[in-house]
Write a protein that holds these residues in place. Structure first.
Motif, PDB file in Angstrom:
ATOM      1  N   ARG A 125      -2.949   0.869  -9.986  1.00 49.70           N
ATOM      2  CA  ARG A 125      -3.267  -0.479  -9.505  1.00 49.70           C
ATOM      3  C   ARG A 125      -2.239  -1.497  -9.993  1.00 49.70           C
ATOM      4  O   ARG A 125      -1.881  -2.430  -9.273  1.00 49.70           O
ATOM      5  CB  ARG A 125      -4.672  -0.861  -9.953  1.00 49.70           C
ATOM      6  CG  ARG A 125      -5.196  -2.120  -9.290  1.00 49.70           C
ATOM      7  CD  ARG A 125      -6.695  -2.229  -9.459  1.00 49.70           C
ATOM      8  NE  ARG A 125      -7.207  -3.452  -8.867  1.00 49.70           N
ATOM      9  CZ  ARG A 125      -8.489  -3.710  -8.714  1.00 49.70           C
ATOM     10  NH1 ARG A 125      -9.385  -2.816  -9.090  1.00 49.70           N
ATOM     11  NH2 ARG A 125      -8.894  -4.846  -8.187  1.00 49.70           N
ATOM     12  N   ARG A 126      -1.736  -1.286 -11.213  1.00 59.46           N
ATOM     13  CA  ARG A 126      -0.725  -2.206 -11.750  1.00 59.46           C
ATOM     14  C   ARG A 126       0.636  -1.960 -11.086  1.00 59.46           C
ATOM     15  O   ARG A 126       1.440  -2.881 -10.939  1.00 59.46           O
ATOM     16  CB  ARG A 126      -0.620  -2.058 -13.263  1.00 59.46           C
ATOM     17  CG  ARG A 126      -1.929  -2.377 -13.987  1.00 59.46           C
ATOM     18  CD  ARG A 126      -1.721  -2.531 -15.468  1.00 59.46           C
ATOM     19  NE  ARG A 126      -1.124  -3.820 -15.782  1.00 59.46           N
ATOM     20  CZ  ARG A 126      -0.421  -4.069 -16.894  1.00 59.46           C
ATOM     21  NH1 ARG A 126      -0.201  -3.106 -17.765  1.00 59.46           N
ATOM     22  NH2 ARG A 126       0.078  -5.262 -17.112  1.00 59.46           N
ATOM     23  N   ALA A 142      -3.412   4.193  -1.892  1.00 58.23           N
ATOM     24  CA  ALA A 142      -3.838   3.067  -2.721  1.00 58.23           C
ATOM     25  C   ALA A 142      -3.145   1.790  -2.281  1.00 58.23           C
ATOM     26  O   ALA A 142      -2.173   1.814  -1.521  1.00 58.23           O
ATOM     27  CB  ALA A 142      -3.520   3.348  -4.193  1.00 58.23           C
ATOM     28  N   GLY A 160      -6.557  -0.963  -5.410  1.00 53.15           N
ATOM     29  CA  GLY A 160      -6.867   0.281  -6.106  1.00 53.15           C
ATOM     30  C   GLY A 160      -6.830   1.484  -5.182  1.00 53.15           C
ATOM     31  O   GLY A 160      -6.399   1.406  -4.025  1.00 53.15           O
ATOM     32  N   ARG A 175      -4.685   7.037 -12.697  1.00 52.42           N
ATOM     33  CA  ARG A 175      -5.750   6.143 -12.220  1.00 52.42           C
ATOM     34  C   ARG A 175      -5.670   4.770 -12.879  1.00 52.42           C
ATOM     35  O   ARG A 175      -5.911   3.746 -12.255  1.00 52.42           O
ATOM     36  CB  ARG A 175      -7.126   6.768 -12.494  1.00 52.42           C
ATOM     37  CG  ARG A 175      -7.515   7.864 -11.525  1.00 52.42           C
ATOM     38  CD  ARG A 175      -9.007   8.172 -11.605  1.00 52.42           C
ATOM     39  NE  ARG A 175      -9.340   9.297 -10.764  1.00 52.42           N
ATOM     40  CZ  ARG A 175      -9.435  10.551 -11.184  1.00 52.42           C
ATOM     41  NH1 ARG A 175      -9.230  10.827 -12.469  1.00 52.42           N
ATOM     42  NH2 ARG A 175      -9.733  11.520 -10.350  1.00 52.42           N
ATOM     43  N   ALA A 233      -2.987  -2.749  -3.759  1.00 48.22           N
ATOM     44  CA  ALA A 233      -3.255  -3.625  -4.908  1.00 48.22           C
ATOM     45  C   ALA A 233      -4.747  -3.686  -5.233  1.00 48.22           C
ATOM     46  O   ALA A 233      -5.129  -4.134  -6.319  1.00 48.22           O
ATOM     47  CB  ALA A 233      -2.714  -5.025  -4.630  1.00 48.22           C
ATOM     48  N   SER A 239       0.868  -1.183   0.000  1.00 47.52           N
ATOM     49  CA  SER A 239       0.000   0.000   0.000  1.00 47.52           C
ATOM     50  C   SER A 239       0.897   1.223   0.000  1.00 47.52           C
ATOM     51  O   SER A 239       2.059   1.150   0.441  1.00 47.52           O
ATOM     52  CB  SER A 239      -0.936  -0.003   1.214  1.00 47.52           C
ATOM     53  OG  SER A 239      -0.187  -0.103   2.419  1.00 47.52           O
ATOM     54  N   ALA A 241       0.422  -3.824  -7.784  1.00 49.11           N
ATOM     55  CA  ALA A 241       0.017  -5.235  -7.822  1.00 49.11           C
ATOM     56  C   ALA A 241       0.858  -6.026  -6.830  1.00 49.11           C
ATOM     57  O   ALA A 241       1.911  -5.575  -6.366  1.00 49.11           O
ATOM     58  CB  ALA A 241       0.201  -5.791  -9.232  1.00 49.11           C
TER      59      ALA A 241
END
Length: 566
Positions: free
Chosen positions: A478-479, A451, A455, A474, A453, A313, A482
Motif C-alpha cells: 500500500r505504501r 492492488a 490496498g 502485505r 493506493a 494500480s 501510495a
C-alpha cells in the motif's frame, strides 16, 4: 556571496525533460544560456553494465529494496517498479526530506538529466481529450490552447529524440512521427486480441518509446553544447530567483554550491524554470519578497494549488501458456547498459467522447504493461506486469506549501505536500484494479496480486512465496502504491487565459513577471491518463520559440506591469 561576472540571455533551472529541451531550443536560436543543475554531473562510470547473471524466478524481491533503504533511499526504495539499476539516479532521502499531510511517494532524481535516467522512455502525446476535458464534463478548466497548437512541437521533439511506435489512428492518442515500428511479443499480440475482442472500447497498442540515448548526457544538452552557447553548472542548488526592484523583472538567481556550501549570484535576461513540478513551485514560493509577499508570481493566490498525480494500480502475474521470455526484434539500436524496452498500452476508454454509461467516476484510466519480456528461468511462466494510471481531478485544496520549520541539508525550507483523494479517485482505483484483473484472467494469466493506493483486492497473493515474505509484502504494497507512485505529479503553477485563475499564460509565461517562465509539469491544468514527459518537452519547445522571438525584439526586458504582458 560571489557574483559570476557574465550576464546571460537566459537562465535555465533544471536539466531533465524540460531543461534539456529548453537549452537546445534557446541556444539554437542564438541565445547565450546558463544551465543550473542541483545535482552532480554524470560520466561513463555511471553506466558500466553489471556482469551477466542467470535469470531469477519472479518473486517479491525485497533484497534490493532493503539495500537501497540502508543507503539512505528509504523512500525511493518504495517505488512500485523497483530496479537496482536506477537507484543511483535517485536522491538520498536523508538529504532531501519533504513533508506530506497524507501519504505521498515522491520519487526524484538529482543529477545532470534528472529522472531521464530512470524513466521508461515511453513518450505519448496528449490530445484535446485532455486539453479540453473541462468543456466536456465541467471539472476544472480547459488548457489555454488546443492540440493543433502543440502538434508541430510534438513533431519537432519526436524527430529529435527518435521515437519508435505504430500509427494506430486513435483520436485520444494521436499518432507520432516514428523512426520505426514498436513490436509486440507473441503473448502481447494474444492479449491484444483477447482484450479488443471482449471490450470494444479498449484499444491495445504497442509502446511508443524513445531511442536509447548512448550519449547519456540528455540529447538536448548535447545539441546545445554543439552551438558553443551553453554554460553548464552542476552542483548548483538554486534557492531564490532574484527580482530587480526597479523593473519588477527577474534578473537571475542565487544558488548554493552543493559541495562547498558557498553562495553565488548569477544574472540573466530571462529565467526558465524546469526543475520539476514540486521543485519549481518550492523555488517560486521561496523567492517571495516585498513585491511578492506570498511567493513569486502569485498574485492569483494559486501558486502551489491544483497539485495532482495519477491514481496508481498494479497487477503482477505470469502467463503459463508462454513460458520463458521473448525478445522481439527491436528496431532501436541496442544499449549496453539498459535492457530493451517495449510493451502494451491501453489509452483512456471511459468517458472519451461522452459520458460512459454508468461509470462511478469522471474522466478515466489507462494501462501500460509488458507481457513475456522479462528474463525468467527455463520453464517458468512469462512475466505479466500491468500498471493502471487514473486521471485525478484538479482540486483547489491539493497544494504544495513551504514547511514553516524544516529545511533540507542546505538550509532551504522543504516542501509540504497536501494531496487528498475524493470518492471520485477511490471509485476510479477500484475500477482500475477490477479492470486489470478482468483482463489478466480473461487472458489466462495467474495473478500474483492486484492492488492500488487503496490496498490489495484479495488476500490470495504470491502463491509460491514463503509466509514471511508475503506478510512483509502485505504491509508494504500500500505504501509502494501510495499517491505519487505513478511518478506523474503535476500542477501547482497552472496555465490559463485569466490571470485571476492561473499563474502562467498560454506560453508558460508568468502573468506577474513577463521574463519568468515555467515549462515543466508545474504548468499542468489537468492530468490526463498519459505520461507527461513528451508534453513537457513539446510545451518547452513552444515556449522557447516564443522566448527567443520576444527576447530578440526586446519585449521581455520592458518594465513589468502586473498582468500587462500576454
Amino acid at each position: 556571496m560571489t557574483s559570476l561576472d557574465k550576464r546571460y540571455d537566459a537562465l535555465v533551472v533544471g536539466s531533465g525533460a524540460a531543461g534539456s529541451i529548453a537549452v537546445k531550443e534557446l541556444t539554437e536560436r542564438g541565445l547565450e544560456v546558463l544551465l543550473l543543475e542541483a545535482g552532480r554531473d554524470i560520466g561513463e562510470a555511471d553506466f558500466i553494465p553489471a556482469p551477466p547473471s542467470a535469470p531469477k524466478a519472479m518473486s517479491i524481491g525485497l533484497g534490493g529494496r532493503l539495500r537501497s533503504g540502508l543507503r539512505g533511499q528509504y523512500i525511493q526504495a518504495r517505488r512500485a517498479m523497483f530496479k537496482d539499476q536506477t537507484s543511483p539516479f535517485l536522491v538520498n532521502d536523508w538529504q532531501h526530506p519533504y513533508a506530506s499531510d497524507s501519504e505521498f511517494l515522491w520519487i526524484r532524481g538529482r543529477q545532470l538529466g534528472g529522472r531521464l535516467h530512470a524513466y521508461g522512455r515511453v513518450l505519448l502525446r496528449s490530445s484535446d481529450h485532455e486539453f479540453k476535458a473541462a468543456s466536456r464534463d465541467g471539472y476544472g478548466e480547459d488548457w489555454p490552447f488546443s492540440y493543433a497548437d502543440l502538434a508541430p512541437y510534438y513533431d519537432r521533439v519526436e524527430e529529435f529524440t527518435g521515437l519508435y511506435g505504430t500509427a494506430d489512428g486513435l483520436p485520444n492518442l494521436p499518432d507520432g512521427s516514428y523512426r520505426g515500428p514498436s513490436p509486440l511479443t507473441t503473448a502481447e499480440k494474444e492479449f491484444k486480441a483477447t482484450v479488443e475482442g471482449r471490450w470494444a472500447n479498449r484499444h491495445v497498442v504497442p509502446w511508443r518509446y524513445a531511442a536509447p540515448n548512448l550519449h547519456r548526457v540528455p540529447l538536448g544538452i548535447v545539441a546545445a553544447r554543439a552551438t558553443g552557447r551553453l554554460t553548464t553548472r552542476t552542483d548548483a542548488i538554486v534557492h531564490k530567483i532574484t527580482i530587480n526592484p526597479k523593473t519588477g523583472l527577474a534578473d537571475g538567481a542565487v544558488f548554493i554550491d552543493r559541495n562547498t556550501r558557498t553562495e553565488h549570484r548569477v544574472r540573466a535576461d530571462v529565467v526558465v524554470m524546469c526543475a520539476s513540478a514540486i521543485e519549481t513551485v518550492r523555488l517560486l514560493l521561496n523567492s517571495g519578497g516585498t513585491a511578492h509577499p506570498t511567493g513569486l508570481a502569485n498574485s492569483s493566490g494559486l501558486l502551489g494549488r491544483y497539485f495532482m498525480d495519477q491514481t496508481p494500480s498494479l497487477l503482477f502475474g505470469d502467463d503459463p501458456h508462454h513460458p520463458g521470455a521473448e525478445a522481439p526484434e527491436d528496431p532501436a539500436p541496442p544499449d549496453p547498459y539498459y535492457p530493451p524496452i517495449g510493451g502494451v498500452y491501453i489509452p483512456h476508454f471511459d468517458n472519451v467522447d461522452a459520458k460512459t454509461a454508468n461509470p462511478a467516476f469522471a474522466r478515466g484510466w489507462s494501462v501500460q504493461g509488458t507481457i513475456g519480456r522479462m528474463p525468467v528461468p527455463e520453464g517458468a511462466g512469462g512475466v505479466v506486469g500491468l500498471m493502471g494510471f487514473g486521471e485525478m481531478l484538479p482540486y483547489h485544496d491539493n497544494r504544495i506549501t513551504l514547511h514553516a520549520r524544516r529545511t533540507d541539508a542546505w538550509g532551504i525550507p522543504i516542501p509540504r505536500i497536501h494531496l487528498a483523494i475524493t470518492d471520485n479517485e477511490r471509485a476510479l482505483m477500484r475500477a482500475q484494479v477490477r479492470g486489470l484483473r478482468e483482463m489478466a484472467e480473461a487472458s489466462g494469466y495467474r495473478v500474483n496480486f492486484a492492488a492500488s493506493a487503496l490496498g490489495l483486492d484479495s488476500k490470495r497473493i504470491w502463491p509460491d512465496a514463503d509466509p514471511v515474505s508475503r506478510a512483509i509484502f502485505r504491509l508494504g504494497i500500500r505504501r509502494s502504491l501510495a499517491m505519487g507512485a505513478a511518478i506523474h505529479e503535476c500542477g501547482g503553477a497552472r496555465m490559463g487565459d485569466d490571470p485571476a485563475k492561473s499563474v502562467l499564460n498560454a506560453h508558460n509565461q508568468a502573468w506577474d513577471v513577463p521574463n519568468l517562465f515555467a515549462t515543466d509539469a508545474s504548468c499542468y491544468v489537468s492530468n490526463g491518463g498519459v505520461g507527461p514527459t513528451l508534453t513537457i518537452m513539446a510545451l518547452t519547445a513552444r515556449a522557447c520559440e516564443f522566448i527567443a522571438r520576444e527576447h530578440a525584439d526586446g519585449s521581455l526586458h520592458r518594465h513589468s506591469h502586473s498582468h500587462g504582458h500576454r
